[in-house]
Design an enzyme around this catalytic site. Sequence first.
Site, short mmCIF file in Angstrom:
data_model
loop_
_atom_site.label_atom_id
_atom_site.label_comp_id
_atom_site.label_asym_id
_atom_site.label_seq_id
_atom_site.Cartn_x
_atom_site.Cartn_y
_atom_site.Cartn_z
N LYS A 200 30.25 73.79 63.84
CA LYS A 200 29.37 72.61 63.93
C LYS A 200 28.55 72.69 65.20
O LYS A 200 29.08 72.56 66.31
CB LYS A 200 30.16 71.30 63.95
CG LYS A 200 29.22 70.10 63.77
CD LYS A 200 29.83 68.77 64.14
CE LYS A 200 29.75 68.46 65.61
NZ LYS A 200 28.38 68.35 66.14
N GLU A 275 37.06 74.49 76.11
CA GLU A 275 36.29 74.91 77.28
C GLU A 275 35.48 73.69 77.70
O GLU A 275 34.55 73.29 77.00
CB GLU A 275 35.40 76.11 76.90
CG GLU A 275 34.98 76.92 78.09
CD GLU A 275 33.66 76.45 78.66
OE1 GLU A 275 33.71 75.68 79.64
OE2 GLU A 275 32.62 76.81 78.12
P1 NAI Z 1 30.26 66.03 73.77
O1 NAI Z 1 31.51 66.60 74.32
O2 NAI Z 1 30.30 64.69 73.14
O3 NAI Z 1 29.63 67.02 72.67
C1 NAI Z 1 29.99 68.35 72.47
C2 NAI Z 1 30.22 68.62 70.99
O4 NAI Z 1 31.33 67.85 70.54
C3 NAI Z 1 29.07 68.23 70.07
O5 NAI Z 1 28.98 69.17 69.02
C4 NAI Z 1 29.52 66.89 69.51
O6 NAI Z 1 28.95 66.58 68.27
C5 NAI Z 1 31.00 67.11 69.39
N1 NAI Z 1 31.83 65.88 69.37
C6 NAI Z 1 31.60 64.71 70.03
N2 NAI Z 1 32.58 63.83 69.77
C7 NAI Z 1 33.45 64.43 68.93
C8 NAI Z 1 34.66 64.03 68.31
N3 NAI Z 1 35.17 62.81 68.50
N4 NAI Z 1 35.30 64.91 67.52
C9 NAI Z 1 34.80 66.15 67.33
N5 NAI Z 1 33.67 66.57 67.88
C10 NAI Z 1 32.99 65.75 68.68
O7 NAI Z 1 29.18 66.04 74.93
P2 NAI Z 1 27.86 65.13 75.08
O8 NAI Z 1 28.16 63.71 74.75
O9 NAI Z 1 26.77 65.77 74.34
O10 NAI Z 1 27.58 65.24 76.64
C11 NAI Z 1 28.24 64.36 77.54
C12 NAI Z 1 28.72 65.10 78.76
O11 NAI Z 1 29.63 66.11 78.40
C13 NAI Z 1 27.66 65.84 79.55
O12 NAI Z 1 26.96 65.01 80.42
C14 NAI Z 1 28.47 66.85 80.29
O13 NAI Z 1 29.06 66.27 81.43
C15 NAI Z 1 29.58 67.19 79.31
N6 NAI Z 1 29.29 68.43 78.58
C16 NAI Z 1 29.90 69.59 78.99
C17 NAI Z 1 29.62 70.77 78.36
C18 NAI Z 1 30.25 72.04 78.79
O14 NAI Z 1 29.73 73.12 78.49
N7 NAI Z 1 31.38 72.01 79.43
C19 NAI Z 1 28.63 70.85 77.27
C20 NAI Z 1 28.10 69.59 76.86
C21 NAI Z 1 28.41 68.43 77.54
#
Ligand code: NAI
Length: 502
Positions: A200, A275
């Site tokens: 996804k 990660e």
């Molecule tokens: P997120 O962690 O919500 O999104 C990452 C992925 O997880 C996306 O594909 C999203 O659709 C999916 N996701 C979200 N909620 C989920 C759930 N309950 N169950 C399964 N999958 C789920 O990150 P978001 O909201 O886009 O960004 C927020 C913060 O997260 C950023 O400001 C940053 O601090 C952090 N982040 C860190 C990343 C990294 O590479 N370590 C990458 C992206 C965000």
Amino acid sequence: MDVIADQKTKLGEAAAAFVSSPRKMLIDGDWVEAASGKTFATIDPATNREIVQVAEGDAADVDKAARAARRAFEEGEWPRMRPCARERLLLRLADLIEANAEELAELEALDQGKPVMFARHADVAMAIDFVRYMAGWATKIEGSTIDVSMPMVPDAEFHAYTTREPVGVVGQIIPWNFPLLMAVWKLAPALAAGCTVILKPAEQTPLTALRLGELVMEAGFPKGVVNIVPGYGHTAGAAIVDHPEVDKIAFTGSTEVGKIIGANAMKTMKRVSLELGGKSPAIVMADADLDMAVQGAAQAIMFNTGQVCTAGSRLFVERKIFDKVTEGVAEVIKAMQLGPGLDPATQLGPVVSKEQQARIGGYLQAGFEAGAKALCGGKVIEGEGCFVEPTIFVDVKPDMQVVREEIFGPVVVAQPIDDVNDIAAMANDTIYGLAASVWSNDLRFVHRLVPRLKAGTVWVNCHNLVDPALPFGGYKQSGIGREMGAAVFHEYTETKSVCMMV
Ligand code: NAI
Ligand code: MG
């Protein structure tokens, strides 16, 4: 910021064709619409204009994809294929990524916002190398033979050994900061190990993963081996984590969501690798090559507009060179040319979305309110695009929100080092432990510091450099498990012990 023209007009022919009609999802070898018929818009963050509509997967589509992946795993040829045939398919995929590199780079720059030059030379180039590296592992996964003693049957003889078997159906959920690269980081080792996959992409950046899906099919992977379901986290993402046919979850994203996924995965005892976030220190010592350290510290935070899990977002500098280094970093980042990703002059693109821009704006405000001072930047830029001024904060205290929390934007906080004996404690004063960098030419000092840093990766005189052969992952709340290198195959295989009385 001046109004930016529709960037779709700047695409080459192939990328323009890809965004000229709604994109479907890949399930069981077919490109299909969502069962609900729903679609969502993916947005160009430089202009906040819609690029194209994309099929919006949810639990029903995930269920179809999970069953297809299960069938491909249990009944299909994939896990039983000769390892060298799996290798060859992965190599063919790498060749196809290479042949379509410019299209992929343009789609990435448009959908994610990053400068197309970086998309070309970092994201796409690394994706190609990565798939080729992982292809080689398809033929190199091995177990061991073990001499057993078996006290219950002292006179018997045994042949005992281990095999490594693919873990099964893998659900992979990825973020929006390196959409194509994250997709291949997840797909390639799982496929080399003989797993089948539901991937996804992030809802902000689905395009390159979908184009990659087309290349997967063109390469000739059997149907159902790779399924790509775009959609939102709380619907499609959560459905992948809950699905009983999914054996393992691999996730990259926020620590907050990583914890939810980890807890939910335990309900069916899925294997999990996570990660997650970081607040990685860059530590500059007075003996370092200062020009290199200033450039390096600036790039450590500003690469990909700070949207890197390993971003050097906490800068520690020895007191006697603190002003020189922080002012130097401010000079470098002030000079960076902000603009849309598809403008070849752009050095710093927008952040990925209005949500992220607002989130970063909130952190900037919290920094000022707590008494931090910005040597440059400090504001989000009004207008349609999601631009943020690159910012360096000084006069910060260890308990400030801007020091403690992952901002995931072009914002670095700088703190002076008064006593070298405090460095490890200062660097480790965070819930995270993804990476760190040390800038110094004192070999003895560096070798004493490295073991004291609680981080999955430590760079010396460089930052943000990853290699397919080097294990990558986090200590503490930065995650569980390791990607890359030989280590990633522990995440995608089960070990079976076989004990035969002979
Ligand atoms: P997120 O962690 O919500 O999104 C990452 C992925 O997880 C996306 O594909 C999203 O659709 C999916 N996701 C979200 N909620 C989920 C759930 N309950 N169950 C399964 N999958 C789920 O990150 P978001 O909201 O886009 O960004 C927020 C913060 O997260 C950023 O400001 C940053 O601090 C952090 N982040 C860190 C990343 C990294 O590479 N370590 C990458 C992206 C965000
Ligand atoms: Mg987008």
